[in-house]
Design a protein around this motif. Structure first.
Motif, mmCIF file in Angstrom:
data_model
loop_
_atom_site.group_PDB
_atom_site.id
_atom_site.type_symbol
_atom_site.label_atom_id
_atom_site.label_comp_id
_atom_site.label_asym_id
_atom_site.label_seq_id
_atom_site.Cartn_x
_atom_site.Cartn_y
_atom_site.Cartn_z
ATOM 1 N N ASN A 81 29.270 35.059 12.627
ATOM 2 C CA ASN A 81 30.252 35.406 11.995
ATOM 3 C C ASN A 81 30.718 36.605 12.581
ATOM 4 O OD1 ASN A 81 30.605 32.827 10.845
ATOM 5 N ND2 ASN A 81 29.311 33.412 8.868
ATOM 6 N N GLN A 82 29.661 37.152 12.111
ATOM 7 C CA GLN A 82 30.473 38.512 12.790
ATOM 8 C C GLN A 82 30.755 39.201 14.242
ATOM 9 O OE1 GLN A 82 30.896 41.556 10.744
ATOM 10 N NE2 GLN A 82 32.092 42.584 12.371
ATOM 11 N N ALA A 83 30.365 38.197 15.193
ATOM 12 C CA ALA A 83 31.070 37.947 16.688
ATOM 13 C C ALA A 83 32.638 37.296 16.799
ATOM 14 C CB ALA A 83 29.749 37.128 17.546
ATOM 15 N N LYS A 84 32.090 36.202 15.612
ATOM 16 C CA LYS A 84 33.616 35.670 15.816
ATOM 17 C C LYS A 84 34.903 37.013 15.523
ATOM 18 C CE LYS A 84 32.337 30.882 14.849
ATOM 19 N NZ LYS A 84 32.105 29.744 14.119
ATOM 20 N N ILE A 85 34.522 37.786 14.295
ATOM 21 C CA ILE A 85 35.984 38.401 14.097
ATOM 22 C C ILE A 85 35.493 38.917 14.883
ATOM 23 C CG2 ILE A 85 35.655 40.465 12.101
ATOM 24 C CD1 ILE A 85 33.967 38.635 9.865
ATOM 25 N N ASP A 86 34.416 39.711 15.383
ATOM 26 C CA ASP A 86 35.353 40.791 16.606
ATOM 27 C C ASP A 86 35.750 40.759 17.866
ATOM 28 O OD1 ASP A 86 33.376 42.739 15.334
ATOM 29 O OD2 ASP A 86 31.488 41.884 16.651
ATOM 30 N N VAL A 87 35.637 38.741 17.814
ATOM 31 C CA VAL A 87 36.144 38.845 19.253
ATOM 32 C C VAL A 87 38.016 38.515 18.438
ATOM 33 C CG1 VAL A 87 36.999 36.448 20.671
ATOM 34 C CG2 VAL A 87 34.602 37.304 20.086
ATOM 35 N N SER A 88 37.821 37.760 17.441
ATOM 36 C CA SER A 88 39.508 38.350 16.789
ATOM 37 C C SER A 88 40.035 38.982 16.627
ATOM 38 C CB SER A 88 39.120 37.458 15.628
ATOM 39 O OG SER A 88 38.805 35.679 15.887
ATOM 40 N N ALA A 90 39.373 42.327 18.556
ATOM 41 C CA ALA A 90 40.362 42.669 19.905
ATOM 42 C C ALA A 90 41.081 41.988 20.119
ATOM 43 C CB ALA A 90 38.893 42.183 21.052
ATOM 44 N N LYS A 91 41.186 40.439 20.106
ATOM 45 C CA LYS A 91 42.486 39.689 20.593
ATOM 46 C C LYS A 91 43.732 40.414 19.419
ATOM 47 C CE LYS A 91 44.103 35.264 20.952
ATOM 48 N NZ LYS A 91 44.107 33.517 20.804
ATOM 49 N N MET A 92 43.878 40.241 18.360
ATOM 50 C CA MET A 92 45.284 40.851 17.362
ATOM 51 C C MET A 92 45.194 42.474 18.157
ATOM 52 S SD MET A 92 44.744 42.664 13.503
ATOM 53 C CE MET A 92 43.527 43.700 14.023
ATOM 54 N N LYS A 93 44.035 43.123 18.494
ATOM 55 C CA LYS A 93 45.003 44.343 18.951
ATOM 56 C C LYS A 93 45.323 44.676 20.238
ATOM 57 C CE LYS A 93 40.804 47.106 16.587
ATOM 58 N NZ LYS A 93 39.413 48.585 16.537
ATOM 59 N N GLY A 94 44.897 43.817 21.233
ATOM 60 C CA GLY A 94 45.436 43.288 22.692
ATOM 61 C C GLY A 94 46.257 42.870 22.076
ATOM 62 N N GLU A 95 47.249 42.088 21.497
ATOM 63 C CA GLU A 95 48.461 41.415 21.729
ATOM 64 C C GLU A 95 49.111 42.436 21.239
ATOM 65 O OE1 GLU A 95 47.991 37.944 19.322
ATOM 66 O OE2 GLU A 95 47.119 36.941 21.122
#
Length: 125
Positions: A81-88, A90-95
């Motif tokens: 779950n923490q990995a999913k949060i981290d990916v989301s 990172a994606k949000m920061k990129g966008e």
């Protein structure tokens, strides 16, 4: 001598384990191992004995009870779950970062165009 060493190891392990919760022991096995070795070594120093290498057995459930199994599953799910949060994140920061840069680019270009027009008008005047 074997019984003496075994008694020291078991005694120091019990004392340390009694001061920790089951989750602390389960999750911090490396730290638990180092603490046990340190305390046991202090006791063995009296007899001129040294620990060169040792292992701590994996904690296992007693038949009919799945406490450690569930703790392991919980730890794995928390990590997933923490990995999913981290990916989301990172994606949000990129966008958001990309949109921010595009907006700043357009704003700076408009500002430069406006300043250029002002200077051009002043020269013509």
């Amino acid at each position: 001598m074997n019984e003496l060493v075994k008694g020291i190891i078991e005694g120091e392990t019990r004392v340390l384990a009694a001061s920790m919760t089951m989750e602390e022991i389960f999750k911090g096995t490396k730290e638990f191992k180092q603490e046990v070795f340190g305390k046991v070594q202090l006791e063995l120093n009296q007899f001129g004995l040294w620990i060169y290498n040792a292992n701590v057995k994996q904690l296992v459930d007693v038949p009919g009870h799945e406490y450690f199994s569930y703790l392991g599953q919980k730890t794995q799910m928390e990590a997933a779950n923490q990995a999913k949060i981290d990916v989301s994140e990172a994606k949000m920061k990129g966008e958001v970062g990309a949109k921010l840069r595009n907006g700043q680019t357009l704003q700076n270009a408009a500002k430069i165009d406006a300043e250029t027009r002002i200077i051009s008008t002043q020269r013509q005047g």
